[in-house]
Scaffold this motif. Sequence first.
Motif, PDB file in Angstrom:
ATOM      1  N   ALA A 170       4.527   6.375   0.525  1.00  0.00           N
ATOM      2  CA  ALA A 170       4.132   5.737   1.722  1.00  0.00           C
ATOM      3  C   ALA A 170       2.835   5.020   1.639  1.00  0.00           C
ATOM      4  N   VAL A 171       2.103   5.461   1.157  1.00  0.00           N
ATOM      5  CA  VAL A 171       0.472   4.905   1.147  1.00  0.00           C
ATOM      6  C   VAL A 171       0.791   3.837   0.073  1.00  0.00           C
ATOM      7  N   GLU A 172       1.323   3.939  -1.136  1.00  0.00           N
ATOM      8  CA  GLU A 172       1.487   2.934  -2.094  1.00  0.00           C
ATOM      9  C   GLU A 172       2.291   1.978  -1.413  1.00  0.00           C
ATOM     10  N   LEU A 173       3.292   1.928  -1.015  1.00  0.00           N
ATOM     11  CA  LEU A 173       4.260   1.225  -0.552  1.00  0.00           C
ATOM     12  C   LEU A 173       3.715   0.298   0.697  1.00  0.00           C
ATOM     13  N   ALA A 174       2.963   0.833   1.486  1.00  0.00           N
ATOM     14  CA  ALA A 174       2.403   0.330   2.735  1.00  0.00           C
ATOM     15  C   ALA A 174       1.134  -0.683   2.278  1.00  0.00           C
ATOM     16  N   ALA A 175       0.423  -0.147   1.000  1.00  0.00           N
ATOM     17  CA  ALA A 175      -0.672  -0.962   0.554  1.00  0.00           C
ATOM     18  C   ALA A 175      -0.141  -2.458  -0.238  1.00  0.00           C
ATOM     19  N   TYR A 176       1.377  -2.146  -0.868  1.00  0.00           N
ATOM     20  CA  TYR A 176       1.666  -3.446  -1.418  1.00  0.00           C
ATOM     21  C   TYR A 176       2.130  -4.286  -0.174  1.00  0.00           C
ATOM     22  N   LEU A 177       2.691  -3.667   0.834  1.00  0.00           N
ATOM     23  CA  LEU A 177       3.140  -4.795   1.895  1.00  0.00           C
ATOM     24  C   LEU A 177       2.125  -5.288   2.539  1.00  0.00           C
ATOM     25  N   LEU A 178       1.005  -4.741   2.935  1.00  0.00           N
ATOM     26  CA  LEU A 178      -0.274  -5.333   3.489  1.00  0.00           C
ATOM     27  C   LEU A 178      -0.896  -6.345   2.485  1.00  0.00           C
ATOM     28  N   LEU A 179      -1.097  -6.062   1.207  1.00  0.00           N
ATOM     29  CA  LEU A 179      -1.490  -6.931   0.165  1.00  0.00           C
ATOM     30  C   LEU A 179      -0.807  -8.256   0.307  1.00  0.00           C
ATOM     31  N   VAL A 180       0.556  -8.391   0.195  1.00  0.00           N
ATOM     32  CA  VAL A 180       1.163  -9.394   0.190  1.00  0.00           C
ATOM     33  C   VAL A 180       1.154 -10.317   1.220  1.00  0.00           C
ATOM     34  N   ALA A 181       1.495  -9.329   2.479  1.00  0.00           N
ATOM     35  CA  ALA A 181       1.326 -10.242   3.776  1.00  0.00           C
ATOM     36  C   ALA A 181       0.028 -10.705   4.200  1.00  0.00           C
ATOM     37  N   GLY A 182      -0.984 -10.284   3.625  1.00  0.00           N
ATOM     38  CA  GLY A 182      -2.353 -10.477   3.948  1.00  0.00           C
ATOM     39  C   GLY A 182      -2.789 -11.818   3.085  1.00  0.00           C
ATOM     40  N   LEU A 183      -1.987 -12.013   1.902  1.00  0.00           N
ATOM     41  CA  LEU A 183      -2.443 -13.187   0.968  1.00  0.00           C
ATOM     42  C   LEU A 183      -1.625 -14.158   1.027  1.00  0.00           C
ATOM     43  N   THR A 184      -0.464 -14.148   1.941  1.00  0.00           N
ATOM     44  CA  THR A 184       0.542 -15.229   2.346  1.00  0.00           C
ATOM     45  C   THR A 184       0.712 -15.392   3.514  1.00  0.00           C
ATOM     46  N   GLY A 185       1.328 -16.398   3.907  1.00  0.00           N
ATOM     47  CA  GLY A 185       1.766 -16.582   5.144  1.00  0.00           C
ATOM     48  C   GLY A 185       0.689 -17.147   6.223  1.00  0.00           C
TER      49      GLY A 185
ATOM     50  N   LEU B 171      10.306  -4.125  -3.408  1.00  0.00           N
ATOM     51  CA  LEU B 171       9.174  -4.902  -4.051  1.00  0.00           C
ATOM     52  C   LEU B 171       9.959  -6.108  -4.406  1.00  0.00           C
ATOM     53  N   GLY B 172      11.222  -6.166  -4.796  1.00  0.00           N
ATOM     54  CA  GLY B 172      11.918  -7.579  -4.836  1.00  0.00           C
ATOM     55  C   GLY B 172      11.939  -8.356  -3.589  1.00  0.00           C
ATOM     56  N   LEU B 173      12.030  -7.781  -2.489  1.00  0.00           N
ATOM     57  CA  LEU B 173      12.279  -8.537  -1.353  1.00  0.00           C
ATOM     58  C   LEU B 173      10.762  -9.060  -0.900  1.00  0.00           C
ATOM     59  N   LEU B 174       9.935  -8.254  -1.425  1.00  0.00           N
ATOM     60  CA  LEU B 174       8.344  -8.598  -0.872  1.00  0.00           C
ATOM     61  C   LEU B 174       7.949  -9.809  -1.963  1.00  0.00           C
ATOM     62  N   LEU B 175       8.593  -9.785  -3.147  1.00  0.00           N
ATOM     63  CA  LEU B 175       8.393 -11.095  -3.860  1.00  0.00           C
ATOM     64  C   LEU B 175       8.890 -12.400  -3.426  1.00  0.00           C
ATOM     65  N   GLY B 176      10.016 -12.067  -2.970  1.00  0.00           N
ATOM     66  CA  GLY B 176      10.667 -13.234  -2.240  1.00  0.00           C
ATOM     67  C   GLY B 176       9.929 -13.647  -0.792  1.00  0.00           C
TER      68      GLY B 176
ATOM     69  N   ILE C 215      10.672  -7.887   6.833  1.00  0.00           N
ATOM     70  CA  ILE C 215      11.166  -6.674   7.629  1.00  0.00           C
ATOM     71  C   ILE C 215      12.151  -5.799   6.895  1.00  0.00           C
ATOM     72  N   LEU C 216      13.071  -6.745   6.052  1.00  0.00           N
ATOM     73  CA  LEU C 216      13.917  -5.829   5.093  1.00  0.00           C
ATOM     74  C   LEU C 216      13.147  -5.111   4.097  1.00  0.00           C
ATOM     75  N   ALA C 217      11.943  -5.675   3.275  1.00  0.00           N
ATOM     76  CA  ALA C 217      11.029  -4.824   2.690  1.00  0.00           C
ATOM     77  C   ALA C 217      10.548  -3.693   3.035  1.00  0.00           C
ATOM     78  N   ALA C 218      10.050  -3.697   4.442  1.00  0.00           N
ATOM     79  CA  ALA C 218       9.604  -2.589   4.925  1.00  0.00           C
ATOM     80  C   ALA C 218      10.755  -1.541   5.129  1.00  0.00           C
ATOM     81  N   VAL C 219      11.936  -1.786   5.542  1.00  0.00           N
ATOM     82  CA  VAL C 219      12.929  -0.832   5.801  1.00  0.00           C
ATOM     83  C   VAL C 219      13.267  -0.238   4.450  1.00  0.00           C
ATOM     84  N   SER C 220      13.262  -1.077   3.560  1.00  0.00           N
ATOM     85  CA  SER C 220      13.715  -0.419   2.037  1.00  0.00           C
ATOM     86  C   SER C 220      12.527   0.505   1.733  1.00  0.00           C
ATOM     87  N   ALA C 221      11.398   0.264   2.182  1.00  0.00           N
ATOM     88  CA  ALA C 221      10.176   1.050   1.585  1.00  0.00           C
ATOM     89  C   ALA C 221      10.450   2.507   2.567  1.00  0.00           C
ATOM     90  N   VAL C 222      10.629   2.327   3.637  1.00  0.00           N
ATOM     91  CA  VAL C 222      10.946   3.700   4.519  1.00  0.00           C
ATOM     92  C   VAL C 222      12.058   4.413   3.978  1.00  0.00           C
TER      93      VAL C 222
END
Length: 296
Positions: free
Chosen positions: A269-284, A37-42, A9-16
Amino acid sequence: MRRAPLLLILAAVSAVAHVVGVLVAAPIWRGAEVLSLGLLLGYAVAAGLPAPRWAVPAALVPLIVHTIRTMPAEPRAGDLGWVVYGSGDAGFDRTAGFDATLAGSWAALLAVAVLVAAFRGGGRRRHLVAVALAAAPVVGYAAVRAVDVVGGLAVSSRVVEIRTETTLTRGTGPGYDRADVVSALVLAVLPPLALALAALALAVLLAGRGRRLAATGAALLAVLALPLLDAGIGAVPLPGPDDSTALFAWYAIPPTSALPQPVAALSAAVELAAYLLLVAGLTGADRAAVPAPAAG
């Protein structure tokens, strides 16, 4: 709340926050993209890295390095620094467009290449057909833009010749050779096309493994090739702008005094959304995706 969802959530807020800063050309905080991106790695580490465990961190590292290198300047930092002026007879710069698109795409291209290498596997022939069909619009757009630029250059040259004959004077002209322009355009579109093809290949690989959320993120990265194409073609030194077919250039959405960078903000926005979806879809929760289908 568990730590991993909070980090996402914090990564998404920072992206916005970063996107809003790009939109108004006044960063809310210049490190917002790096923080995102740092929060996304975390988040990836906390939620559970997929096998191979090195893939997601290795893909995020070049992205973080790129965002650090391209952080917005401090407000009122001034423009002091060295300025190097080239000579007037430096000639036609064939690599100007290539340099522009490579600077904007190298990190994403490297990240996608890492993920493709990590999640490659046997695939069906229909997957290759899907990549080819999905890439056709991007390749077609690049071809149309290049043909339009070269055609406009030919018309411009004929007008100069007619005016010269009318005034009975000998013009010096810019001296552009069509072969130089064509080679410069080909070089300019290479990095965006490579990014589009690699991202689409990754999307097909991930979809075949049942990681549909991550595949959506990879497909979004392919969309970034379109504004990169226009930026690269725009960076090629031509005698005059020829933008009749440019659909994704910086002026495609007319800027205003309040919102001076709408296309740049949309791209971010498209680029950061892509990274968020990629990482969220590959983990958890998506870790238990189905295995890749057997080759056939």
